[in-house]
Design a protein around this motif. Structure first.
Motif, PDB file in Angstrom:
ATOM      1  N   GLY A 149       1.056  -1.019   0.010  1.00  0.00           N
ATOM      2  CA  GLY A 149      -0.106  -0.141  -0.083  1.00  0.00           C
ATOM      3  C   GLY A 149       0.966   1.313  -0.108  1.00  0.00           C
ATOM      4  N   LEU A 150       0.043   2.557   0.216  1.00  0.00           N
ATOM      5  CA  LEU A 150       1.037   3.689   0.234  1.00  0.00           C
ATOM      6  C   LEU A 150       1.069   4.258   1.393  1.00  0.00           C
ATOM      7  CD1 LEU A 150      -1.367   5.512  -2.424  1.00  0.00           C
ATOM      8  CD2 LEU A 150       0.721   4.256  -2.929  1.00  0.00           C
ATOM      9  N   GLY A 151       0.741   3.508   2.598  1.00  0.00           N
ATOM     10  CA  GLY A 151       0.912   3.699   3.926  1.00  0.00           C
ATOM     11  C   GLY A 151       0.687   2.595   4.942  1.00  0.00           C
ATOM     12  N   LYS A 152       0.137   2.914   6.174  1.00  0.00           N
ATOM     13  CA  LYS A 152       0.251   1.895   7.333  1.00  0.00           C
ATOM     14  C   LYS A 152      -1.001   1.162   6.853  1.00  0.00           C
ATOM     15  CE  LYS A 152       2.397   5.047  10.298  1.00  0.00           C
ATOM     16  NZ  LYS A 152       2.296   5.644  11.564  1.00  0.00           N
ATOM     17  N   ASN A 153      -2.285   1.588   6.920  1.00  0.00           N
ATOM     18  CA  ASN A 153      -3.381   1.125   6.333  1.00  0.00           C
ATOM     19  C   ASN A 153      -3.978   1.897   5.199  1.00  0.00           C
ATOM     20  OD1 ASN A 153      -4.481  -0.972   8.522  1.00  0.00           O
ATOM     21  ND2 ASN A 153      -3.818   0.243   9.793  1.00  0.00           N
ATOM     22  N   ASP A 154      -4.368   1.124   4.228  1.00  0.00           N
ATOM     23  CA  ASP A 154      -4.780   1.630   3.125  1.00  0.00           C
ATOM     24  C   ASP A 154      -6.158   1.419   2.724  1.00  0.00           C
ATOM     25  OD1 ASP A 154      -2.635   3.193   2.564  1.00  0.00           O
ATOM     26  OD2 ASP A 154      -2.386   2.209   0.556  1.00  0.00           O
ATOM     27  N   ILE A 155      -6.878   1.714   1.738  1.00  0.00           N
ATOM     28  CA  ILE A 155      -8.306   1.616   1.128  1.00  0.00           C
ATOM     29  C   ILE A 155      -7.863   0.694   0.019  1.00  0.00           C
ATOM     30  CG2 ILE A 155     -10.631   2.244   0.517  1.00  0.00           C
ATOM     31  CD1 ILE A 155      -9.718   2.952   3.440  1.00  0.00           C
ATOM     32  N   TRP A 156      -8.555  -0.324  -0.153  1.00  0.00           N
ATOM     33  CA  TRP A 156      -8.295  -1.398  -1.235  1.00  0.00           C
ATOM     34  C   TRP A 156      -9.858  -1.414  -1.772  1.00  0.00           C
ATOM     35  CZ3 TRP A 156      -3.355  -3.290  -2.545  1.00  0.00           C
ATOM     36  CH2 TRP A 156      -2.344  -2.975  -1.444  1.00  0.00           C
ATOM     37  N   ARG A 157      -9.569  -2.192  -2.925  1.00  0.00           N
ATOM     38  CA  ARG A 157     -11.213  -2.491  -3.536  1.00  0.00           C
ATOM     39  C   ARG A 157     -10.906  -3.864  -4.136  1.00  0.00           C
ATOM     40  NH1 ARG A 157     -12.475   1.902  -8.215  1.00  0.00           N
ATOM     41  NH2 ARG A 157     -10.773   1.465  -9.644  1.00  0.00           N
ATOM     42  N   ALA A 158     -11.954  -4.577  -4.414  1.00  0.00           N
ATOM     43  CA  ALA A 158     -11.967  -5.976  -4.971  1.00  0.00           C
ATOM     44  C   ALA A 158     -13.126  -6.305  -5.811  1.00  0.00           C
ATOM     45  CB  ALA A 158     -11.916  -6.956  -3.744  1.00  0.00           C
ATOM     46  N   ARG A 159     -12.900  -7.022  -6.973  1.00  0.00           N
ATOM     47  CA  ARG A 159     -14.109  -7.038  -7.867  1.00  0.00           C
ATOM     48  C   ARG A 159     -14.039  -8.698  -8.334  1.00  0.00           C
ATOM     49  NH1 ARG A 159     -16.979  -3.930 -11.637  1.00  0.00           N
ATOM     50  NH2 ARG A 159     -15.710  -2.147 -11.240  1.00  0.00           N
ATOM     51  N   GLN A 160     -15.070  -9.113  -8.391  1.00  0.00           N
ATOM     52  CA  GLN A 160     -15.479 -10.611  -8.888  1.00  0.00           C
ATOM     53  C   GLN A 160     -15.919 -10.665 -10.475  1.00  0.00           C
ATOM     54  OE1 GLN A 160     -18.198 -12.841  -6.472  1.00  0.00           O
ATOM     55  NE2 GLN A 160     -16.928 -14.726  -6.669  1.00  0.00           N
ATOM     56  N   ASP A 161     -15.175 -11.411 -10.977  1.00  0.00           N
ATOM     57  CA  ASP A 161     -15.771 -11.566 -12.478  1.00  0.00           C
ATOM     58  C   ASP A 161     -16.500 -12.707 -12.714  1.00  0.00           C
ATOM     59  OD1 ASP A 161     -14.179 -13.981 -12.628  1.00  0.00           O
ATOM     60  OD2 ASP A 161     -12.579 -13.237 -13.546  1.00  0.00           O
ATOM     61  N   ALA A 162     -16.943 -12.793 -13.856  1.00  0.00           N
ATOM     62  CA  ALA A 162     -18.288 -14.117 -13.990  1.00  0.00           C
ATOM     63  C   ALA A 162     -17.734 -15.432 -13.748  1.00  0.00           C
ATOM     64  CB  ALA A 162     -18.596 -13.996 -15.363  1.00  0.00           C
ATOM     65  N   SER A 163     -16.398 -15.637 -13.807  1.00  0.00           N
ATOM     66  CA  SER A 163     -15.705 -17.070 -13.592  1.00  0.00           C
ATOM     67  C   SER A 163     -15.836 -17.059 -11.901  1.00  0.00           C
ATOM     68  CB  SER A 163     -14.490 -17.176 -14.054  1.00  0.00           C
ATOM     69  OG  SER A 163     -13.743 -16.561 -13.416  1.00  0.00           O
ATOM     70  N   GLY A 164     -16.070 -15.940 -11.300  1.00  0.00           N
ATOM     71  CA  GLY A 164     -16.017 -16.208  -9.649  1.00  0.00           C
ATOM     72  C   GLY A 164     -14.559 -15.868  -9.171  1.00  0.00           C
ATOM     73  N   ARG A 165     -13.701 -15.236  -9.916  1.00  0.00           N
ATOM     74  CA  ARG A 165     -12.283 -14.895  -9.630  1.00  0.00           C
ATOM     75  C   ARG A 165     -12.142 -13.361  -9.227  1.00  0.00           C
ATOM     76  NH1 ARG A 165      -7.469 -13.027 -11.724  1.00  0.00           N
ATOM     77  NH2 ARG A 165      -8.550 -12.265 -13.828  1.00  0.00           N
ATOM     78  N   TRP A 166     -11.487 -13.333  -8.082  1.00  0.00           N
ATOM     79  CA  TRP A 166     -11.234 -12.014  -7.328  1.00  0.00           C
ATOM     80  C   TRP A 166     -10.081 -11.139  -8.017  1.00  0.00           C
ATOM     81  CZ3 TRP A 166     -15.104  -9.354  -4.577  1.00  0.00           C
ATOM     82  CH2 TRP A 166     -15.995 -10.127  -4.041  1.00  0.00           C
ATOM     83  N   THR A 167     -10.218  -9.935  -8.182  1.00  0.00           N
ATOM     84  CA  THR A 167      -8.970  -9.150  -8.401  1.00  0.00           C
ATOM     85  C   THR A 167      -9.242  -7.977  -7.293  1.00  0.00           C
ATOM     86  OG1 THR A 167     -10.097  -7.906 -10.147  1.00  0.00           O
ATOM     87  CG2 THR A 167      -8.705  -9.722 -10.866  1.00  0.00           C
ATOM     88  N   VAL A 168      -7.959  -7.578  -6.786  1.00  0.00           N
ATOM     89  CA  VAL A 168      -7.738  -6.736  -5.988  1.00  0.00           C
ATOM     90  C   VAL A 168      -6.857  -5.601  -6.254  1.00  0.00           C
ATOM     91  CG1 VAL A 168      -7.113  -6.095  -3.559  1.00  0.00           C
ATOM     92  CG2 VAL A 168      -8.375  -8.252  -4.002  1.00  0.00           C
ATOM     93  N   GLU A 169      -7.022  -4.502  -6.022  1.00  0.00           N
ATOM     94  CA  GLU A 169      -6.182  -3.129  -6.301  1.00  0.00           C
ATOM     95  C   GLU A 169      -6.334  -1.973  -5.244  1.00  0.00           C
ATOM     96  OE1 GLU A 169      -7.591  -2.081 -10.073  1.00  0.00           O
ATOM     97  OE2 GLU A 169      -8.695  -0.147  -9.400  1.00  0.00           O
ATOM     98  N   ASN A 170      -5.273  -1.277  -5.048  1.00  0.00           N
ATOM     99  CA  ASN A 170      -5.369  -0.305  -4.396  1.00  0.00           C
ATOM    100  C   ASN A 170      -6.111   0.926  -4.804  1.00  0.00           C
ATOM    101  OD1 ASN A 170      -3.879   2.297  -3.158  1.00  0.00           O
ATOM    102  ND2 ASN A 170      -3.275   0.783  -1.516  1.00  0.00           N
ATOM    103  N   ALA A 171      -6.913   1.423  -4.046  1.00  0.00           N
ATOM    104  CA  ALA A 171      -7.889   2.398  -4.290  1.00  0.00           C
ATOM    105  C   ALA A 171      -7.241   3.777  -4.605  1.00  0.00           C
ATOM    106  CB  ALA A 171      -8.689   2.843  -3.208  1.00  0.00           C
ATOM    107  N   GLY A 172      -5.847   4.013  -4.609  1.00  0.00           N
ATOM    108  CA  GLY A 172      -5.274   4.927  -5.176  1.00  0.00           C
ATOM    109  C   GLY A 172      -4.801   6.235  -4.082  1.00  0.00           C
ATOM    110  N   PRO A 173      -4.022   6.996  -4.694  1.00  0.00           N
ATOM    111  CA  PRO A 173      -3.424   8.194  -4.065  1.00  0.00           C
ATOM    112  C   PRO A 173      -4.329   9.407  -3.553  1.00  0.00           C
ATOM    113  CG  PRO A 173      -2.487   8.521  -6.106  1.00  0.00           C
ATOM    114  CD  PRO A 173      -3.273   7.118  -5.760  1.00  0.00           C
ATOM    115  N   ALA A 174      -5.542   9.366  -4.510  1.00  0.00           N
ATOM    116  CA  ALA A 174      -6.685  10.418  -4.136  1.00  0.00           C
ATOM    117  C   ALA A 174      -7.339   9.976  -2.691  1.00  0.00           C
ATOM    118  CB  ALA A 174      -7.494  10.476  -5.067  1.00  0.00           C
ATOM    119  N   ILE A 175      -7.232   8.575  -2.564  1.00  0.00           N
ATOM    120  CA  ILE A 175      -7.942   8.140  -1.215  1.00  0.00           C
ATOM    121  C   ILE A 175      -7.034   7.883  -0.088  1.00  0.00           C
ATOM    122  CG2 ILE A 175      -9.342   6.184  -0.266  1.00  0.00           C
ATOM    123  CD1 ILE A 175     -10.803   7.859  -2.182  1.00  0.00           C
TER     124      ILE A 175
END
Length: 286
Positions: A165-191
């Motif tokens: 992440g960008l700091g100690k605790n960060d905001i992240w976000r996750a999305r599940q596709d049609a096959s059920g697989r999850w991807t996760v990414e950092n919510a970014g420096p604006a957040i």
């Protein structure tokens, strides 16, 4: 259902407080309010029951409790039927009431936050809760996860102190596709910052996000290219930096949160009527 949203931003509403005072009131219904720390409220959209977190005055030992309106008063809060061992907190219902997301250390039963993971529990057509399911990696990790909340954009937003992440605790976000697989990414420096960013709360219409981070509550608005740099909420809302566990009413016109008021009451619920004087939270009456 699409919800109308106030024309002014939260920041602008606070800046205009001299002309239109911000309406913030304590919400301390008998049966729910106690000398302990109450926070992280969530109303069941199907039954009207109130789920919330109660902990010690020092905000430790988090447990989810459930209360229902009966005979004109809120019932004695009890653990929900799906409760497990260890710490449990941050309940959030999907708008249809079919699922509840929360965080728990039930996998280990530990009373330490480093074992917190995101779990989901569903209920059947008869309204009975099933067996909670831990969300898989990469949504969960070896670090702590906090405050899972879905946005209208389809992303599951949450806090985590995982590496990368960008700091100690960060905001992240996750999305599940049609096959059920999850991807996760950092919510970014604006957040996120180099400090601690814990709790993301997208508005019902998806145009704003309230964030609990170092120093209290912040707001980010959704721009054409994503989330815009966050700004601090005004002093009428952010009194002492302890404001946590925010929730919107379904219309987005009202805002429920908790604040550490100190001894002897410790954490209490407060309501901010952002627009008008919506009758929310619901009043328990005969």
């Amino acid at each position: 259902m699409k919800y109308a949203w106030l024309a002014l931003s939260f920041a602008a509403a606070c800046a205009a407080a001299a002309d239109a005072p911000v309406s913030v009131q304590a919400w301390t219904p008998k049966g729910i309010s106690s000398d302990l720390f109450e926070s992280h409220g969530a109303f069941d959209p199907n039954t009207g029951d109130f789920y919330f977190v109660r902990s010690s005055k020092s905000f430790s030992g988090w447990r989810i409790l459930q209360s229902h309106c009966s005979g004109g008063r809120w019932s004695t809060p009890l653990p929900p039927l799906f409760a497990g061992p260890g710490l449990e907190a941050d309940p959030w219902f999907t708008p249809d009431g079919h699922s509840l997301y929360f965080i728990s250390t039930r996998a280990t039963g530990a009373m330490v936050s480093k074992d917190l993971d995101i779990w989901r529990v569903d209920r059947d057509a008869g309204g009975h809760w099933g067996r909670p399911v831990r969300l898989p990696e990469p949504v969960n990790s070896d670090a702590a996860e906090w405050f899972p909340r879905f946005g209208k954009d389809g992303w599951l937003y949450f806090g985590s102190n995982r590496p990368g992440g960008l700091g100690k605790n960060d905001i992240w976000r996750a999305r599940q596709d049609a096959s059920g697989r999850w991807t996760v990414e950092n919510a970014g420096p604006a957040i996120n910052t180099t400090g601690d960013d814990y709790e993301p709360l997208p508005s019902p219409d998806g145009k704003r996000m309230i964030l609990m981070a170092d120093g209290g509550l912040y707001e980010s608005q959704l721009g054409a290219q994503g989330w815009l740099p966050r700004v601090k909420l005004g002093p009428a809302i952010d009194v002492n930096g302890s404001e946590i566990g925010a929730a919107f009413s379904p219309s987005g016109k009202t805002f429920l949160f908790a604040r550490d008021t100190g001894e002897p009451k410790s954490g209490e619920f407060f309501v901010w009527h952002i627009e008008g004087n919506e009758a929310w939270p619901p009043v328990c009456k005969v």
